[in-house]
Each structure stands twice: as structure tokens, then as C-alpha cells.
Design an enzyme around this catalytic site. Structure first.
Site, PDB file in Angstrom:
ATOM      1  N   ARG A 112       0.732  -1.023  -0.148  1.00 35.13           N
ATOM      2  CA  ARG A 112      -0.178  -0.040   0.028  1.00 35.13           C
ATOM      3  C   ARG A 112       0.857   1.149   0.135  1.00 35.13           C
ATOM      4  NH1 ARG A 112      -2.470  -0.215   6.480  1.00 35.13           N
ATOM      5  NH2 ARG A 112      -0.205  -0.515   7.214  1.00 35.13           N
ATOM      6  N   CYS A 116       2.778   8.944  -5.438  1.00 37.38           N
ATOM      7  CA  CYS A 116       3.403   9.907  -5.265  1.00 37.38           C
ATOM      8  C   CYS A 116       2.548  11.118  -4.787  1.00 37.38           C
ATOM      9  CB  CYS A 116       4.619  10.139  -6.342  1.00 37.38           C
ATOM     10  SG  CYS A 116       5.340  11.973  -6.203  1.00 37.38           S
ATOM     11  N   ASN A 150      -5.331   7.115   4.654  1.00 38.01           N
ATOM     12  CA  ASN A 150      -4.999   6.339   5.832  1.00 38.01           C
ATOM     13  C   ASN A 150      -3.567   6.569   6.421  1.00 38.01           C
ATOM     14  OD1 ASN A 150      -5.978   4.167   7.729  1.00 38.01           O
ATOM     15  ND2 ASN A 150      -3.896   3.409   7.188  1.00 38.01           N
ATOM     16  N   GLU A 151      -2.969   6.807   7.418  1.00 38.14           N
ATOM     17  CA  GLU A 151      -1.591   7.159   7.758  1.00 38.14           C
ATOM     18  C   GLU A 151      -0.958   7.632   6.691  1.00 38.14           C
ATOM     19  OE1 GLU A 151      -0.385   3.645   9.783  1.00 38.14           O
ATOM     20  OE2 GLU A 151      -1.238   4.299  11.602  1.00 38.14           O
ATOM     21  N   GLU A 322      -7.064   3.974  15.956  1.00 40.88           N
ATOM     22  CA  GLU A 322      -6.595   2.609  16.250  1.00 40.88           C
ATOM     23  C   GLU A 322      -5.898   2.168  17.379  1.00 40.88           C
ATOM     24  OE1 GLU A 322      -4.506   1.327  12.496  1.00 40.88           O
ATOM     25  OE2 GLU A 322      -5.715   2.277  11.148  1.00 40.88           O
ATOM     26  N   TRP A 330       4.051  -6.000  13.484  1.00 41.35           N
ATOM     27  CA  TRP A 330       5.095  -5.319  12.631  1.00 41.35           C
ATOM     28  C   TRP A 330       6.235  -4.696  13.630  1.00 41.35           C
ATOM     29  CZ3 TRP A 330       4.872  -0.778  15.055  1.00 41.35           C
ATOM     30  CH2 TRP A 330       3.630  -0.416  15.686  1.00 41.35           C
ATOM     31  N   GLU A 370      -1.360  -8.990   7.436  1.00 41.82           N
ATOM     32  CA  GLU A 370      -1.444  -8.637   8.807  1.00 41.82           C
ATOM     33  C   GLU A 370      -2.102 -10.061   9.638  1.00 41.82           C
ATOM     34  OE1 GLU A 370      -3.509  -4.908   9.090  1.00 41.82           O
ATOM     35  OE2 GLU A 370      -1.435  -3.952   8.551  1.00 41.82           O
ATOM     36  N   GLN A 371      -1.861 -11.276   9.087  1.00 47.68           N
ATOM     37  CA  GLN A 371      -2.660 -12.301   9.636  1.00 47.68           C
ATOM     38  C   GLN A 371      -2.145 -12.818  10.927  1.00 47.68           C
ATOM     39  OE1 GLN A 371      -0.925 -16.004   7.354  1.00 47.68           O
ATOM     40  NE2 GLN A 371      -1.329 -14.549   5.814  1.00 47.68           N
ATOM     41  N   MET A 372      -0.795 -12.076  11.295  1.00 50.08           N
ATOM     42  CA  MET A 372      -0.583 -12.364  12.787  1.00 50.08           C
ATOM     43  C   MET A 372      -1.079 -11.104  13.769  1.00 50.08           C
ATOM     44  SD  MET A 372       0.753 -15.156  12.444  1.00 50.08           S
ATOM     45  CE  MET A 372       1.531 -15.495  13.778  1.00 50.08           C
ATOM     46  N   HIS A 373      -1.745 -10.280  13.278  1.00 51.59           N
ATOM     47  CA  HIS A 373      -2.344  -9.324  14.230  1.00 51.59           C
ATOM     48  C   HIS A 373      -3.669  -9.668  14.808  1.00 51.59           C
ATOM     49  CE1 HIS A 373      -3.515  -5.045  15.265  1.00 51.59           C
ATOM     50  NE2 HIS A 373      -2.257  -4.531  14.598  1.00 51.59           N
TER      51      HIS A 373
HETATM   52  C1  GAL Z   1      -1.709   0.888  11.129  1.00 55.66           C
HETATM   53  C2  GAL Z   1      -2.714   0.849   9.686  1.00 55.66           C
HETATM   54  C3  GAL Z   1      -3.516  -0.271   9.747  1.00 55.66           C
HETATM   55  C4  GAL Z   1      -2.886  -1.389  10.260  1.00 55.66           C
HETATM   56  C5  GAL Z   1      -2.470  -1.304  11.544  1.00 55.66           C
HETATM   57  C6  GAL Z   1      -1.685  -2.582  12.134  1.00 55.66           C
HETATM   58  O1  GAL Z   1      -0.531   1.298  10.791  1.00 55.66           O
HETATM   59  O2  GAL Z   1      -3.401   2.346   9.821  1.00 55.66           O
HETATM   60  O3  GAL Z   1      -4.017  -0.186   8.438  1.00 55.66           O
HETATM   61  O4  GAL Z   1      -1.981  -1.621   9.263  1.00 55.66           O
HETATM   62  O5  GAL Z   1      -1.460  -0.280  11.600  1.00 55.66           O
HETATM   63  O6  GAL Z   1      -1.259  -2.431  13.433  1.00 55.66           O
END
Ligand code: GAL
Length: 664
Positions: A112, A116, A150-151, A322, A330, A370-373
Site C-alpha cells: 500500500r 507519489c 490512511n496514515e 486505532e 509489525w 497482517e494475519q498475525m495481528h
Molecule cells: C496501522 C494501519 C492499519 C494497520 C495497523 C496494524 O498502521 O493504519 O491499516 O496496518 O497499523 O497495526
């Protein structure tokens, strides 16, 4: 800047991806959210490939049905614009929309944030898809807010060295400097024969043989920051036109300074940020002892700093968009939160005035990056532990009722994004980091139980405080200096404050430049030191020292030398209401300095026990225990009746006291 949205009472939210799950499941999810007491749900921010699988082939029906399902359960919706994830067909159609890294390599498709910010075609495409969504859903009664993109800047994406960025930068330089001679002078381009003859000769400051000119680097950072603001503003304007009355917000990050968040926030109604206390602990903190101590609960001050920062960005209105609900995926290592930590984090956010704390994410995805989140639900759709935590938190919030007005802080800590860029460009000693410098002072203030406002470093922002800290503010600022000279605040300057002009040159009068009007002293020389070297402060004990950075200062008549370094130099000097600190203080020394200044300012600092932190909100006093041991905090609750928890505070405990009526 509509401000039409109304502040909401504390609510819990969740980030939900209906496109990840079979449609038959949506109603169950919505019902489970409601059952837990969750009332706000964010959707849509990564869904472009499902909204428009091929150019012009718009498929909005599924999103409409998802919104209706959530609405039927009584949920309020935050809709994300999907521009963080341009789909494959769009990238293939205009490959030059990809951001280019410092090494000159285009970012690849397959994650993602590959676009630019400067690319005019991508700006148009973003405007197009946002227009489509705002027309379709902008007036939907369940829609309460928009999250734009997003971010911004996540994954190191603010700086792009593309052809579009080069063209944009040249135009920006022409507008800022007017003539190429003025630019050459401002940047000092005579050095190493870097002079340009025309704006269209200007290169981007990457791929140079050795470091690029710091003035040019700073100019490029300013340009890149403005490119993010412009990108965001285009979407905001569309949303305001087609979706009146809804809050517009963006989710910022922790420990991230690559663009000016104050500038971008002027276009928002609410600033939000994404709080991952354990993820940030290992990524952001250098101190291993602290990492070990707070492994499962997070740093007691890192989140708090960002709550206060984003409250300032949102001009009082802010959310946690969030919130970490379990282990993430991560960070270098990803521990699980201690029991009670999730509640502790949420309550500290509400105590700092958050309107919403929203968990990321609803259900753990069994696929993708992000399957481990962890999430509130397990991958199989059953409640995870954190679902129960969220449910009991909702009950607790309901029992507390609406919050009172914020209690004004008497201490301001100036935070300046350009200073963060300046010291990244020219650290002069490896490891010198502006955010760490500011965080060091913030920690000291929190440890002393003092409420802090984080403010932009501008004359109009420092008014009305008793104590103002301006550590490391890179550029001299005559207007700010004059406002502080006229005011009645105590002021702490240094190290490095006012050591450059706005164009990254050393001021003619030498540092601290224009701030000499507050305290007449001169920084003649500086040195940076390797991490093993500690420069003691005479008479202050072994824990008080400078590390990494020290300045050789001469003071004029009337300036009092408060502290000296062990080798006889000036460590801290003061005159009247102003003080200047000539080095990077250890935590113990920062605490001593701030304690002394706070007392002089008529405040009542008191050293809190390790891991204990305090906040006041309306008539409520919140006391938090981030430490490993239980603590009795009765003294901190004097004059208050506990309404949640008790004065014997277990690790991760929160006690909330209501001010006794006779004291109110
Ligand atoms: C944030 C992001 C989310 C997700 C999350 C995972 O940085 O906005 O989409 O990736 O982290 O912790």
C-alpha cells in the site's frame, strides 16, 4: 475547517473490513459490536479494488448494503477514502504515479501507499473516486465522519524523488524565492559551486555523492510536507461540498514527524491517531531498561505525549482511531499486552479528552500481510479476550457518564515539525533526535504530575501559560522571542534552540539568534559525544549529566550561571524568567531542571512514584499504574471520592476519583 460536527461523548469504536468476510456474516458482526457496546465503526479505507475493479466499473452496492447492515444495528459509520491503495489497473495505466525512493527506485505494487503525493494524475484520480463516494454516501444518515486516506507517510512515503516531485519542487522554489539568485543566496549555493542559473535546473537532494546541501534538504522537506497538505485538502474540499455536517478526520501515527501535522490538521475537524503502545515500545525507545520494564504495558509517556500532541492538532477534538487490542505483527518482537493494559490505554486516552477510542481491528484476518495481528475476534469469528475487555470498558464508560470540560494546562511544550526535519538533516552527533529531546522533557513533566499542552512553536500559541519549554527549536524566531519577552511565562530554551535561521544558516549574531533578547548569552561552539561519554553536572549527583550534545556558552552580565558542567562550562543559565540549557540532559537532570522551573513558575510539582501517572478531566482525577508493583495512591486522590477502582492500585490499575463537592 467546518467544525460543524459536534463533539461526542466517549465511545468505543472498531475498524471493520466487510469486504474481507462473506456478506451473510455482516449482520452477526454488527450485532456482536452492539452487544459489546461499541457504537462507532470505520470501514472502507482500503477497498478501492472492490469499489472499482476495472476503470470506471463502479461497484458501490456491496458498500451500501454493508452500511445498511451496520446502520440497522445502530452503529455510526466513519467512511475511509480508499486512496492509500490505488489498484493495479490504475498503477499500470500511469506507472509514473509510483513514489520513488531515495535510491531512485520506483515503489512496487503489492502492498500500500505506493503513490507519489506530487503526481497530478493521481491527485485527479483520488479526487474522482472521492467524488463518487461522497455523492453516493455523503448524506447517508448513519455516516458521521470521513477518514481521508490512511496514515499519510506510513512506510516512509512522504519523500518521493519522482519526476513529478522534481517538477513540483521547482515550481515551489520559484514561488518561495522569486529569483534564482535569491535561492542561491538563501541556500549558500556558492559552497562547492552548487549555484543554479534557473529554477528548472534544480535537482532533488538525493543521489548526491555525499550529503546534499542542508538548506536544500530542508526546502525539499517543506515542499514534500506541503504536497501532503495539498493532497489532503483536495479530498476534504470535495467531502465538505457533498457531505456537509460530517466530521473530516485523518489517522496520524506515533513517533512520526515527516510532514507538518499542525498544518494538515487545519483542514480537519478532528485529529486522530493510531496507538500501538507495545509496537511502539521497541521501535521508538532506545532505552533497553525501559523496554524491559514496560514490555507488556507500553511506555507510560509515549502514548500520552501523542494524545496531547493530537489534541493540539485537532484544536481540542481528537480520537484514537486505532488502538492495539493484542499482539501486533509489525514490531521487531510482538509481546501480548499485560492483563489490564488495554483498559489502561483506553482510559488514559479518555482522560486526555479523546472522544472515541477505536480498536484495530474487529476480526483477525487469516490472509494477507497482517494475519498475525490480533483483533477483537479470533480468525474463526469467535470473541477473543479483548472482545470481553472492550465490552466491560463500555459498561465502565456508561457508568461514568459524559466527561467534564478539560482542565487547562499551565505548562506548554512547543513541538515543531521543521525542527524534527532540521535535526534529521544535520544531527551532528549520531542519535540526536528532536522527538526524543521533546519526549525527555515531557516525561519529566508527567513524572512531576503536571498537565502539559503541546503547542506549535508560534507566538500566538504560547500565550497564557506559566511555563513554556522550547527545546531544540531550530530556527530563531523574532516574533516568538518578542511575544515571550513581553509575556510573563517562564521559558526554557536550549539545547540548539535558535541555532539556525529559517533558511538553515547560522545566525549572524550566533545562536540562540533572536532568542538572545530573552537571555543574553552566546553559543560559541558545540561538541557531540559518543554514547559512552557522560558529562557530569557539578554538585548534582551521578545521575545528572549531559550526553551526546553540549554547547560552550558565554554569558553576558546579568545572566546567572545556575549549573556548571564538571569541567567548568555553563550547563544551565538564567536571567529573569528565561533559562538556557547548554546540553542534552539525562532523565534525572531533566527532572531536576523542570522541577525547579515549575516551582519558580508557581506550580506545585511532585515526584510521582515510578510508573504512576495522573490526569484531571473536569471533576475527575485519573491515576494510572504503568509500573510492575502495586501502589497506594491515596495521597493523589486527596479531596476526591473514588468512583472507579480503589486507591490500592494494582499493576495496570486505573482509579478514578470525583472531586468532593465542597472542594469543587
Ligand atoms: C496501522 C494501519 C492499519 C494497520 C495497523 C496494524 O498502521 O493504519 O491499516 O496496518 O497499523 O497495526
Amino acid at each position: 475547517m467546518s467544525g460543524e460536527g459536534t463533539p461526542r461523548r466517549p465511545a468505543l469504536g472498531v475498524c471493520y473490513y466487510p469486504e474481507h468476510w462473506p456478506e451473510e456474516r455482516w449482520a452477526t458482526d454488527a450485532a456482536m459490536m452492539r452487544e459489546a457496546g461499541i457504537t462507532v465503526v470505520r470501514i472502507g479505507e482500503f477497498a478501492w479494488s472492490r469499489l472499482e475493479p476495472a476503470p470506471g466499473d463502479l461497484r458501490l452496492d456491496w458498500l451500501r448494503r454493508a452500511i445498511e447492515t451496520l446502520e440497522a444495528a445502530g452503529l455510526e459509520i466513519v467512511l475511509g477514502t480508499p486512496t492509500a491503495c490505488p489498484p493495479k489497473w490504475l498503477v499500470d495505466r500511469s506507472p509514473d504515479m509510483l513514489a520513488v525512493d531515495r535510491e531512485g527506485r520506483p515503489r512496487g505494487f503489492g502492498a500500500r501507499r505506493h503513490y507519489c503525493f506530487s503526481h497530478p494524475g493521481y491527485r485527479d484520480e483520488s479526487a474522482r473516486i472521492v467524488t463518487v463516494l461522497a455523492k453516493a454516501f455523503g448524506k447517508h444518515p448513519a455516516l458521521v465522519a470521513w477518514q481521508v486516506d490512511n496514515e499519510y507517510g506510513c512506510h516512509d512515503t512522504v519523500l518521493s524523488y519522482s519526476a513529478a516531485a522534481r517538477d513540483g519542487f521547482r515550481a515551489w522554489c520559484a514561488a518561495r524565492y522569486g529569483t534564482i539568485d535569491a535561492l542561491n543566496r538563501a541556500w549558500g549555493n556558492v559552497f562547492w559551486s552548487m549555484e543554479y542559473r534557473a529554477f528548472d535546473e534544480i535537482e532533488l537532494p538525493n543521489l548526491t555523492v555525499t550529503e546534499a546541501n542542508p538548506a536544500q534538504e530542508l526546502a525539499f522537506r517543506r515542499y514534500a510536507s506541503e504536497a501532503v497538505v495539498v493532497f489532503n485538502r483536495r479530498q476534504v474540499e470535495i467531502i465538505r461540498r457533498l457531505s456537509p455536517g460530517r466530521d473530516v478526520l485523518h489517522n496520524f501515527m506515533g513517533g512520526f514527524t515527516d510532514f507538518d501535522h499542525f498544518a494538515l490538521s487545519t483542514d480537519l475537524d478532528v485529529a486522530t491517531w493510531d496507538s500501538y503502545p507495545l509496537g511502539h515500545l521497541e521501535r521508538e525507545l532506545r532505552d533497553e531498561g525501559r523496554q524491559r520494564r514496560y514490555l507488556r504495558v507500553g511506555d507510560p509517556d509515549f502514548q500520552a505525549f501523542h494524545h496531547d500532541l493530537y489534541r493540539a492538532c485537532g484544536r481540542g477534538r481528537w480520537w484514537v482511531m486505532e488502538q492495539q487490542p493484542g499482539a501486533v505483527n509489525w514490531a521487531p518482537h510482538n509481546p501480548a499486552p499485560a492483563p489490564g493494559a488495554i483498559r489502561l490505554w483506553a482510559q488514559e486516552a479518555f482522560a486526555a479528552g479523546a472522544e472515541v477510542v477505536s480498536f484495530f481491528r474487529w476480526r483477525q484476518a487469516p490472509f494477507g500481510q497482517e494475519q498475525m495481528h490480533e483483533a477483537l475476534l479470533l480468525p474463526d469469528g469467535r470473541p477473543n479476550e479483548s472482545y470481553e475487555v472492550a465490552a466491560s470498558l463500555c459498561r465502565e464508560l456508561a457508568a461514568l457518564g459524559p466527561p467534564g470540560p478539560p482542565v487547562p494546562a499551565e505548562v506548554a511544550l512547543a513541538f515543531d515539525y521543521e525542527s524534527a526535519w532540521a535535526w534529521e538533516i544535520q544531527p551532528q552527533g549520531r542519535g540526536f533526535r528532536y522527538l526524543d529531546l521533546c519526549l525527555g522533557f515531557y516525561r519529566a513533566l508527567r513524572r512531576l504530575g503536571l498537565a502539559v499542552d503541546i503547542v506549535p512553536a508560534r507566538a500566538e500559541a504560547v500565550d497564557g501559560y506559566r511555563l513554556v519549554l522550547l527545546p531544540g527549536l531550530f530556527a530563531e524566531d523574532p516574533a516568538l522571542a518578542a511575544a515571550l519577552a513581553d509575556g510573563d511565562q517562564r521559558v526554557l530554551l536550549g539545547p540548539r534552540s535558535g541555532s539556525k535561521t529559517g533558511e538553515f544558516q547560522i545566525p549572524e549574531v550566533l545562536p540562540p539568534g533572536a532568542f538572545r533578547s530573552l537571555i543574553p548569552l552566546t553559543v560559541l561552539r558545540v561538541e557531540s559525544l559518543p554514547p559512552f561519554e557522560r558529562l557530569g553536572i557539578a554538585g548534582r549527583g551521578p545521575a545528572s549529566h549531559f550526553t551526546l550534545w553540549r554547547e560552550f556558552v558565554v554569558a553576558e552580565a546579568g545572566v546567572e550561571v545556575v549549573d556548571r558542567t564538571a569541567d567548568g562550562g555553563i550547563a544551565l543559565a538564567a536571567r529573569g524568567r528565561a533559562a538556557y540549557l547548554a546540553g542534552l540532559p539525562s532523565p534525572a537532570y531533566a527532572l531536576e531542571i523542570v522541577e525547579r522551573l515549575a516551582r519558580d513558575a508557581g506550580l506545585a510539582p511532585r515526584r510521582l512514584p515510578e510508573g504512576i501517572r495522573v490526569r484531571d478531566l473536569g471533576p475527575l482525577r485519573y491515576v494510572f499504574n504503568y509500573g510492575a508493583a502495586a501502589q497506594d495512591v491515596s495521597d493523589l486522590l486527596a479531596g476526591h471520592d473514588p468512583v472507579v477502582g480503589e486507591a490500592h492500585l494494582e499493576p495496570c490499575g486505573v482509579v478514578i476519583g470525583a472531586r468532593k463537592v465542597q472542594d469543587a
